[in-house]
Design a protein around this motif. Structure first.
Motif: not given
Length: 716
Positions: A165, A240-241, A678-682
């Protein structure tokens, strides 16, 4: 927008700022524009290049070429530039023949700063700045086009394209632009070298943020133009956390079609009191939504967030009393009532339903094998075929889910146990793990008891809920059945001892057949000394399950179907098919008086209502419109302005089912949440994916970006 006109003799952009208009996409119209302009800089360019990189200002069009002659003039589709002042020499000629302008080789030697000083009077500095600013604007348009494409296709721009990354350099957005460079686009390469400040993670997030703000402003503006709306929320989600509340608006557009649009996420974390205030403030101040126009609200949530949403809806109704609380038609009434209960047993049932749905999504073969298990437990072929048909759909979301679950629970237990054992190694680890979780849940006596109580209590509301989601006629008749439903629930509560005994006996019989231990939850046993097992069990489930469930259903039914809600449902009597089937019953004017301040002419309501009833109560050879949508599309409705206004109001009600194709935003929202890692949800990217069809005008988006981030930036 571009600040330089493509007509070489035009000073617009330097001394006379005018609105700019793109070259048309259409090949024939684009050719005509080029012929009229007679510019060598335009010859040989494709319509796509002209559309993206060139503009013509307002001064070259006749007044008749515009739909309106105001600052925000809009060109007609067939407009062609016809005004060209030949007396103005090209700007390049002005600069070339100026005695004070150094030659090219002298400019290189003197350096940029000295050249700017010497050329201040002749305008060369301004031209240089204009050229650089135009290059940046054109480049921004390309970047926004790429982001719009990514959002529409659900591609996360920030996702890494390599195993390591490396922040911006290795993400999807950067990789796409590098590929574009490698394709040989010389114009893009030149702009890329000038505009490298836009290639960072911070800049990318700014670009995405501007896209979201622009699209939301378009959605809000469309809602404002169409008047009243309903505010609808879905289950809070982690994105987004942070925990966020998805918000939708339902309204009727200018073409008299129901619409439901996604407007964004509200932060759903923090102190309950301040959270509600912040949510309402964001809706009004940040989004610019006028809640005075909100006539109803609907909230779909699980029991864990029920009280927070209750506070939100209560505060909204306190400030805007017209915003009555209803339920949302995308979730059946019974499932909506069950989801809102904050009881451990109900939570166990609802979470198990979600696991069952997830389980059968693992492989199509699971459904096939389960149908074999069903055949083993039921000898009646018709019943087996009916159950198979039900189980092939999303039965866990249906209003009869609790009834279906009890019909198939024994076969389901046998099947999930065999999948977990996995003796023939047919199933993957994920399937066997979910199978074990389902097996543990359905062999808990609390699950069995809760399922039976829910089936029997919600059986009272099932027909009512089904009617609401049926035709206009069904929904109209449902309004008169509410009192009977609530009365039956109250009688059930008055005789809860008798009902609880019946339900307990039913649960014990089923548990015995499934070889499940009959007991109360261990958490309760630890706190109480064991009395008689039967007495203790009946007492526990009566006080902690049966009574709370019945009380909750009564409370919700009276809250969701207040007097104003029922009156709006009765306004369905305006639908021609309802009038035709209830000829002896003229619509009651009392139900329409609540709209007296909103209709065009309240003084003519009574007469207009009678004329409308007479028109549709007569026998017609053609079939009468049977839904709100069909009624709003009737040409004659425009001659009944009060009826038209009321029909539009009723169409906004969240508890009524929308026409096919009108709930696209909700389906896109579900698809994004289910299919995006999940990690790309915004929040911003979700908005772009769901609301991309709101309209994306590149000039306006760039203009917003320049005002937000570049007002003080020096482009020289």
């Amino acid at each position: 927008m571009q600040n330089r006109c493509a007509v070489l003799t035009c000073p617009s952009g330097k001394t006379d700022f005018q609105p700019m208009f793109r070259f048309p996409h259409d090949q024939e119209r684009s050719r005509r524009w080029v012929e009229k302009c007679k510019g060598e800089n335009l010859i040989g360019k494709s319509p796509e290049q002209l559309y993206r990189y060139y503009r013509i200002c307002k001064r070259h069009f006749e007044t008749s070429a515009f739909d309106c002659d105001a600052d925000g003039a809009v060109l007609k589709k067939d407009a062609v530039p016809t005004i060209f002042d030949a007396s103005i020499p090209p700007l390049s000629s002005q600069l070339k023949h100026s005695k004070d302008v150094p030659k090219d080789n002298e400019m290189e030697k003197m350096g940029k700063k000295k050249v700017k000083t010497m050329h201040a009077e002749t305008g060369v500095e301004d031209v240089q700045m204009d050229l650089e600013k135009d290059a940046i604007i054109t480049h921004l348009e390309l970047l926004f086009e790429v982001i719009s494409l990514f959002g529409q296709q659900g591609i996360p721009p920030t996702a890494s394209t390599s195993k390591t990354d490396d922040d911006f350099k290795s993400n999807n957005f950067s990789s796409f632009l590098k590929h574009h460079l490698n394709c040989g686009d010389l114009v893009f390469k030149e702009q890329y070298n000038v505009s490298k400040t836009f290639y960072s993670s911070k800049a990318l997030h700014q670009l995405i943020d501007v896209c979201e703000k622009y699209l939301r402003s378009r959605v809000i503006e469309e809602v404002k133009q169409n008047g009243y709306f309903s505010l609808i929320t879905d289950d809070p989600v982690k994105i987004s956390g942070e925990l966020s509340l998805p918000v939708f608006l339902r309204y009727v557009d200018h073409s008299a079609r129901q619409q439901e649009k996604f407007v964004g996420f509200l932060n759903f974390e923090g102190d309950k009191d301040t959270m509600v205030e912040k949510m309402l403030s964001e809706i009004t101040d940040k989004w610019g939504l006028n809640l005075e126009k909100c006539i109803s609200q609907a909230h779909s949530c699980s029991g864990t967030h029920f009280h927070q949403l209750k506070m939100f809806s209560a505060k909204l109704m306190e400030r805007h009393p017209r915003a009555i609380v209803t339920f949302r038609s995308t979730c059946g009434l019974n499932m909506s009532l069950a989801k809102s209960m904050a009881l451990p047993g109900v939570g166990l049932v609802m979470s198990t339903f979600e696991k069952i749905e997830s389980f059968f999504c693992q492989s199509p073969l699971l459904q096939v094998e389960f149908e074999h298990a069903l055949s083993m437990f039921h000898s009646n072929k018709d019943k087996v075929n009916a159950l198979k048909e039900i189980c092939r759909g999303s039965w866990t979301r249906g209003d009869n889910a609790f009834e279906v679950a009890l019909e198939i629970i024994e076969a389901l237990l046998l099947f999930v146990d065999s999948v977990h054992d996995n003796e023939d190694m047919r199933w993957n680890d994920q399937a066997t793990h979910i199978a074990l979780e389902i097996s543990k849940a359905i062999t808990d006596f609390e699950f069995i008891m809760t399922l039976i109580v829910l089936k029997n209590v919600l059986g009272v509301t099932q027909a009512f809920g089904k009617n609401l989601q049926g035709s206009s006629m069904d929904a109209y008749l449902a309004a008169d059945k509410l009192k009977g439903v609530v009365q039956t629930l109250k009688e059930m509560l008055d005789n809860v001892d008798v009902y609880n005994d019946f339900w307990t006996n039913e649960a014990v019989t089923l548990a015995t057949a499934m070889e499940i231990q009959v007991r109360v939850p261990r958490s309760f046993l630890r706190k109480h000394q064991p009395e008689s097992r039967v007495i203790q069990m009946q007492k526990y489930f009566k006080e902690h399950l049966s009574i709370p469930i019945v009380n909750h259903i009564i409370s919700e039914m009276t809250g969701l179907f207040c007097e104003d809600h029922i009156k709006i449902l009765r306004c369905l009597s305006l639908v021609p098919m309802v009038i035709e089937q209830c000829k002896s019953l003229q619509p009651e004017e009392e139900n329409f008086q609540m709209f007296s301040n909103d209709i065009p002419n309240a003084s003519t309501l009574s007469a207009e209502l009678h004329c409308w009833w007479v028109k549709w109560s007569k026998k017609n050879k053609e079939s009468s419109p049977s839904s709100l949508h069909e009624t709003l599309q009737v040409p004659d409705v425009k001659f009944f302005p009060n009826m038209l206004a009321i029909l539009r109001f009723v169409s906004i009600l969240p508890s009524l089912v929308m026409e096919d194709g009108c709930d696209v935003a909700f389906k896109r929202f579900r698809g994004y949440m289910e299919n995006t890692p999940e990690k790309f949800k915004s929040k911003s990217l979700a908005f772009l994916n769901i609301s991309f069809d709101a309209g994306f005008d590149l000039d306006s988006v760039v203009d917003l970006y320049m005002k937000t981030y570049c007002d003080k930036q020096d482009y020289s």
